[in-house]
Write an enzyme that holds these catalytic residues in place. Structure first.
Site, mmCIF file in Angstrom:
data_model
loop_
_atom_site.group_PDB
_atom_site.id
_atom_site.type_symbol
_atom_site.label_atom_id
_atom_site.label_comp_id
_atom_site.label_asym_id
_atom_site.label_seq_id
_atom_site.Cartn_x
_atom_site.Cartn_y
_atom_site.Cartn_z
ATOM 1 N N SER A 179 0.821 -1.212 0.000
ATOM 2 C CA SER A 179 0.000 0.000 0.000
ATOM 3 C C SER A 179 0.852 1.258 0.000
ATOM 4 C CB SER A 179 -0.915 0.021 1.230
ATOM 5 O OG SER A 179 -1.581 1.269 1.345
ATOM 6 N N HIS A 181 -0.003 3.896 1.278
ATOM 7 C CA HIS A 181 -0.219 4.567 2.563
ATOM 8 C C HIS A 181 0.910 4.279 3.549
ATOM 9 C CE1 HIS A 181 -4.222 6.320 1.953
ATOM 10 N NE2 HIS A 181 -4.484 5.244 1.226
ATOM 11 N N ASP A 188 -6.095 9.767 1.309
ATOM 12 C CA ASP A 188 -7.457 9.568 0.833
ATOM 13 C C ASP A 188 -8.328 10.692 1.369
ATOM 14 O OD1 ASP A 188 -6.704 7.253 -0.404
ATOM 15 O OD2 ASP A 188 -7.636 5.903 1.040
ATOM 16 N N GLU A 236 -9.785 5.209 -8.261
ATOM 17 C CA GLU A 236 -9.952 5.827 -6.942
ATOM 18 C C GLU A 236 -9.700 7.327 -7.056
ATOM 19 O OE1 GLU A 236 -7.642 4.006 -3.882
ATOM 20 O OE2 GLU A 236 -8.661 2.074 -4.034
ATOM 21 N N HIS A 239 -7.833 9.097 -3.992
ATOM 22 C CA HIS A 239 -6.483 8.730 -3.542
ATOM 23 C C HIS A 239 -5.450 9.602 -4.239
ATOM 24 C CE1 HIS A 239 -3.446 5.684 -2.088
ATOM 25 N NE2 HIS A 239 -2.762 6.295 -3.051
#
Length: 323
Positions: A179, A181, A188, A236, A239
């Protein structure tokens, strides 16, 4: 040929020519209407996103550079590291995370005090969301999810699998370690509606300002719908990934995702040919790639000029020089 037949033929030819002329006029009018109608539509991206094309500098003066010695592990650090299901993130012993809530300005919201990002990303993120509020008067954007630990990502994936099954879950939730992240360079966004309820961020309507302007702040919409076969992730619009200037501009201009961009930059190795670009704001940059060695790598960096240096999490380093 008799006179009556000649008149008849002249009339037929005249009618045929008239019909052709009328058809041409109709086509031209139709095209003019189409062009006028199309000109009034909102562009999908700001026009300046396509204004400056990259150029190549093939002559490099080596006397203008010194060498910086970096360990092989340095390729796993920096704002241009590629992270996906096939290229996992290497967690460092220490990080440079800061809390968004503690460093934000007015004009947007944060989920809670636990939302964190890399310190290099905080300033651009705050500027983007602050400017969105100033431009639109909308203060409903929510900084929803920044840095995630390995264990937290593991929990998210398990929950999604239980909801929709493993195949569908893989399209929306990255595996732990895969990920963005984890890097602290991703955010996000969400939206609070007029009733104070959380809604999905779609990047549409007033929020299109963010998606169309994010490159100006060094961000890209990481998971484009047209690139899902390369990124492995479905669309997305919420994101955002920080890659810095001018890289966000180039990716937006060229219409390429990060997987493509990392490969693209390998065409510009130090000393052979460097990529040059004038950003949307008139600032000029030079970019080059240095392949990592198995041990330490001697990375040429400019003398007397500002630059940033990042690993790509694959096989080398990217140097971005301000001209």
């Amino acid at each position: 040929m008799s006179t009556s037949k000649q008149k008849h033929n002249h009339i037929s030819y005249g009618l045929l020519i008239s019909a052709v002329l009328l058809l041409c006029v109709a086509v031209v009018a139709g095209c003019a209407f189409y062009w006028a109608d199309d000109a009034g539509k909102e562009p999908s991206m700001p026009s300046e996103a396509l204004s400056n094309q990259p150029s190549i500098a093939s002559a490099v003066d080596p006397s203008g550079y010194t060498e910086k010695i970096l360990s092989h592990d340095a390729i796993y650090e920096g704002h241009l590291i590629l992270v996906n299901a096939q290229v996992p993130y290497r967690f460092p012993e220490t990080n440079r995370l800061i809390g968004v809530y503690d460093h934000k300005s007015d004009g947007y919201k944060v989920k809670d005090r636990n939302v964190q990002v890399d310190e290099d990303m905080m300033g651009p993120l705050d500027a983007m969301l602050h400017d969105f509020h100033e431009a639109t008067g909308n203060g409903n954007v929510l900084a929803l999810s920044g840095f995630r630990t390995y264990d937290y990502q593991k929990t998210l994936l398990a929950n999604k699998v239980s909801e929709v099954g493993a195949v569908e879950a893989s399209k929306w939730v990255a595996p732990p370690g895969g990920s963005e992240h984890h890097t602290g360079y991703a955010m996000d966004l969400g939206v609070f509606n007029q009733f104070g309820r959380l809604e999905d961020y779609t990047g549409e309507g007033v929020y299109s300002w963010i998606n169309q302007s994010c490159y100006k702040y060094g961000f890209i919409v990481r998971y484009d719908e047209a690139k899902s076969d390369l990124t492995g992730v479905s669309y997305e619009p919420w994101h955002f990934r920080f890659v810095g200037k001018p890289h966000a501009y180039i990716m937006t201009q060229q219409g390429i995702c990060m997987e493509e961009y990392i490969d693209y930059l390998k065409q510009f190795p130090f000393g052979r040919q460097h990529l040059q670009i004038e950003d949307f704001d008139g600032k000029r940059y030079e970019i080059y790639y240095v392949k990592a060695e198995d041990g330490d790598t001697r990375v040429p960096v400019p003398t007397g000029r500002a630059y940033t240096l990042s690993g790509n999490n694959v096989d080398g380093f990217i140097v971005t020089v301000e001209l």
